[in-house]
Scaffold this active site. Structure first.
Site, PDB file in Angstrom:
ATOM      1  N   HIS A 129       0.869  -1.181   0.000  1.00  0.00           N
ATOM      2  CA  HIS A 129       0.000   0.000   0.000  1.00  0.00           C
ATOM      3  C   HIS A 129       0.907   1.231   0.000  1.00  0.00           C
ATOM      4  CE1 HIS A 129      -2.758   2.975   1.796  1.00  0.00           C
ATOM      5  NE2 HIS A 129      -3.754   2.186   1.436  1.00  0.00           N
ATOM      6  N   ASP A 207       3.079  -4.199   8.212  1.00  0.00           N
ATOM      7  CA  ASP A 207       1.837  -3.459   8.017  1.00  0.00           C
ATOM      8  C   ASP A 207       0.694  -4.464   8.187  1.00  0.00           C
ATOM      9  OD1 ASP A 207      -0.489  -2.408   7.011  1.00  0.00           O
ATOM     10  OD2 ASP A 207       0.389  -1.597   5.181  1.00  0.00           O
ATOM     11  N   GLN A 210      -4.440  -5.223   7.094  1.00  0.00           N
ATOM     12  CA  GLN A 210      -5.392  -6.205   6.553  1.00  0.00           C
ATOM     13  C   GLN A 210      -5.266  -7.569   7.236  1.00  0.00           C
ATOM     14  OE1 GLN A 210      -7.776  -5.325   4.623  1.00  0.00           O
ATOM     15  NE2 GLN A 210      -7.092  -3.425   3.677  1.00  0.00           N
ATOM     16  N   LYS A 233     -10.782  -0.699  10.332  1.00  0.00           N
ATOM     17  CA  LYS A 233     -10.924  -1.927   9.527  1.00  0.00           C
ATOM     18  C   LYS A 233     -11.283  -3.127  10.402  1.00  0.00           C
ATOM     19  CE  LYS A 233      -7.437  -0.412   6.183  1.00  0.00           C
ATOM     20  NZ  LYS A 233      -8.183   0.036   5.005  1.00  0.00           N
ATOM     21  N   CYS A 372      -4.873   2.308  -3.651  1.00  0.00           N
ATOM     22  CA  CYS A 372      -3.632   2.834  -3.045  1.00  0.00           C
ATOM     23  C   CYS A 372      -2.479   1.842  -3.206  1.00  0.00           C
ATOM     24  CB  CYS A 372      -3.810   3.201  -1.577  1.00  0.00           C
ATOM     25  SG  CYS A 372      -5.066   4.452  -1.313  1.00  0.00           S
TER      26      CYS A 372
HETATM   27  N1  C6P Z   1      -6.403   0.354   2.666  1.00  0.00           N
HETATM   28  C1  C6P Z   1      -8.167  -0.060   1.044  1.00  0.00           C
HETATM   29  O1  C6P Z   1      -9.248   0.205   0.508  1.00  0.00           O
HETATM   30  P1  C6P Z   1      -5.264   3.829   6.942  1.00  0.00           P
HETATM   31  O2  C6P Z   1      -5.830   4.606   5.817  1.00  0.00           O
HETATM   32  O3  C6P Z   1      -4.104   4.529   7.592  1.00  0.00           O
HETATM   33  O4  C6P Z   1      -6.283   3.348   7.927  1.00  0.00           O
HETATM   34  O5  C6P Z   1      -4.713   2.459   6.299  1.00  0.00           O
HETATM   35  C2  C6P Z   1      -3.791   2.514   5.253  1.00  0.00           C
HETATM   36  C3  C6P Z   1      -3.491   1.131   4.769  1.00  0.00           C
HETATM   37  C4  C6P Z   1      -2.235   0.609   4.979  1.00  0.00           C
HETATM   38  N2  C6P Z   1      -1.923  -0.641   4.617  1.00  0.00           N
HETATM   39  C5  C6P Z   1      -2.816  -1.439   4.022  1.00  0.00           C
HETATM   40  C6  C6P Z   1      -2.422  -2.840   3.665  1.00  0.00           C
HETATM   41  C7  C6P Z   1      -4.100  -0.978   3.755  1.00  0.00           C
HETATM   42  O6  C6P Z   1      -4.975  -1.786   3.160  1.00  0.00           O
HETATM   43  C8  C6P Z   1      -4.453   0.343   4.130  1.00  0.00           C
HETATM   44  C9  C6P Z   1      -5.804   0.907   3.797  1.00  0.00           C
HETATM   45  C10 C6P Z   1      -7.721   0.757   2.256  1.00  0.00           C
HETATM   46  O7  C6P Z   1      -7.448  -0.980   0.655  1.00  0.00           O
HETATM   47  C11 C6P Z   1      -7.860   2.215   1.989  1.00  0.00           C
HETATM   48  S1  C6P Z   1      -6.771   2.795   0.731  1.00  0.00           S
END
Ligand code: C6P
Length: 414
Positions: A129, A207, A210, A233, A372
């Site tokens: 991401h 990270d 997910q 999430k 992203c």
């Molecule tokens: N992915 C998706 O639709 P934030 O925005 O900080 O809560 O998370 C960012 C982020 C970082 N790593 C991974 C693996 C992610 O999937 C995400 C967020 C969302 O896939 C929004 S772009």
């Protein structure tokens, strides 16, 4: 899936999520398959926020009045819940941030700024991401270290041999990798990566945006140095996330943001820092959201992360099986056994945004775009994919509705 009995009462679970019971413009209940972007919230999380504002709204760690003490106690209780949830050694290793993005930026701007210099190598992957690419690019431009990216193989898994070569041949200081891909769904072999990176003398950031919502995570067993995730999430509120770090690393790291709560003393000539975790929690935090996250952790714990994972695996298996029946549809990523509850796909020559819009017209919410993860889409030679992502409250009937709507969409474009 037909033989799979959900490990918990699905209709009971669905009853906990008010938003699932509103009618979509089709007159049918909403089918929410955009869980990788953000999950829905059970009533107890929504009520925790409401309860805080109604009964004990006050700042934390500051006042000595009753409301502030109640707010501080609830805020700190959430920290203990999160610590238990991911099995950290100590609650001081749990830092509340705004989300995964801020957690990764925090590591880059503190540990990274203090430890990375020209000649060093940071290894990430092509499937990351943007939140796990851009902070390192920004810092690399300033510090002059080199960024390398582990390629993705045709089956949607990481090229582990390429990672091993990098660890063997280059002065790698940090490996920063996602646990589960938000597009391919790939569950990366993080335990192996961490072990091999440590043998090469590198630190590892995972990270977990997910993974934490969907499977049991034990940071001690994993032995990662840093682990980042987001509350929204995992049935929690937006605006709150977590950075876990090994205590000795966090102790040695300089603070990032300066302000209230993160100091021990302030003189005009200079300041000293508060103990962990407050050194990294400058300013008034997202109090209601942290308290809501505690309720989210309780909710997931009571359902059982093993149960949630088992249900999602069965859902993924069923979804992949059914999607494979749709003519002209291509799914990206590994097979179900190596995959989280994510199915990114392209559909004949229908643009993914049109797919998402046609599904929306049928009351089904999916995401379309690059999610992203532009470098991954470049690697796949695609501008965009449509993505259905599942969570603990989704049902096989919702997968059936997705398939039906996809077949109907094809007819529109025929
Ligand atoms: N992915 C998706 O639709 P934030 O925005 O900080 O809560 O998370 C960012 C982020 C970082 N790593 C991974 C693996 C992610 O999937 C995400 C967020 C969302 O896939 C929004 S772009």
């Amino acid at each position: 899936m037909t033989t799979h009995a959900p490990p918990y009462d699905l209709s009971q679970v669905r009853a906990d999520f008010p938003i699932l019971h509103q009618e979509h413009h089709t007159g049918t209940p909403l089918i929410y398959l955009d869980n990788a972007a953000s999950s829905q919230k059970p009533l107890r999380v929504i009520e925790a926020l409401d309860d805080y504002y109604r009964r004990y709204n006050a700042n934390v760690h500051r006042g000595i009045h009753k409301l502030s003490e109640a707010a501080t106690a609830a805020y700190e209780e959430s920290r203990v819940k999160v610590k238990r949830f991911i099995n950290a050694r100590n609650k001081r290793e749990i830092i509340f941030t705004r989300g995964t993005t801020e957690s990764i930026n925090l590591v880059a701007q503190t540990w990274g700024r203090a430890n990375l210099t020209s000649g060093d190598v940071v290894v990430s992957t092509v499937m990351e991401h943007h939140a796990n690419i851009v902070p390192w690019q920004i810092l690399a431009a300033e510090k002059g270290f080199t960024l390398r990216f582990v390629p993705v193989l045709a089956d949607g898994t990481l090229d582990m041999e390429a990672l091993r070569r990098l660890l063997r041949d280059e002065p790698v200081k940090l490996v920063t990798v996602m646990h589960v891909s938000n597009v391919l769904g790939t569950v990366n072999p993080v335990e192996m990566i961490i072990q091999e990176a440590h043998q090469a003398g590198a630190k590892v950031l995972i990270d977990g945006a997910q993974s934490v919502p969907h499977m049991p995570v034990d940071v001690q067993a994993m032995d990662c140095d840093f682990f980042a995730f987001s509350g929204h999430k995992m049935v929690g509120p937006t605006g709150v996330g977590v950075l876990y770090g090994k205590r000795e690393l966090l102790e040695a790291m300089p603070p990032w943001m300066g302000g209230g709560d993160m100091i021990a003393s302030v003189k005009l000539e200079g300041s000293t820092w508060n103990d962990l975790p407050y050194k990294f929690e400058a300013g008034t935090p997202a109090i209601a959201e942290v308290i809501g996250l505690g309720q989210a952790v309780d909710y997931l714990t009571e359902l059982g992360m093993d149960n949630i994972h088992a249900h999602e695996q069965a859902m993924t298996e069923y979804a992949l099986e059914r999607l494979a029946e749709v003519p002209g549809l291509t799914i990206y990523g590994p097979e179900a056994s190596q995959k989280g509850a994510v199915a990114a796909f392209t559909y004949a020559d229908i643009h993914p945004h049109d797919v998402a819009q046609l599904l929306d017209a049928e009351g089904i919410a999916v995401r379309a775009g690059h999610h992203c993860a532009m470098p991954l889409h470049t690697h796949l030679k695609l501008n965009a994919t449509a993505r259905a992502s599942f969570y603990l409250y989704n049902t096989p009937q919702e997968v059936d509705a997705l398939i039906e709507a996809l077949l109907k969409a094809r007819a529109v474009f025929a």
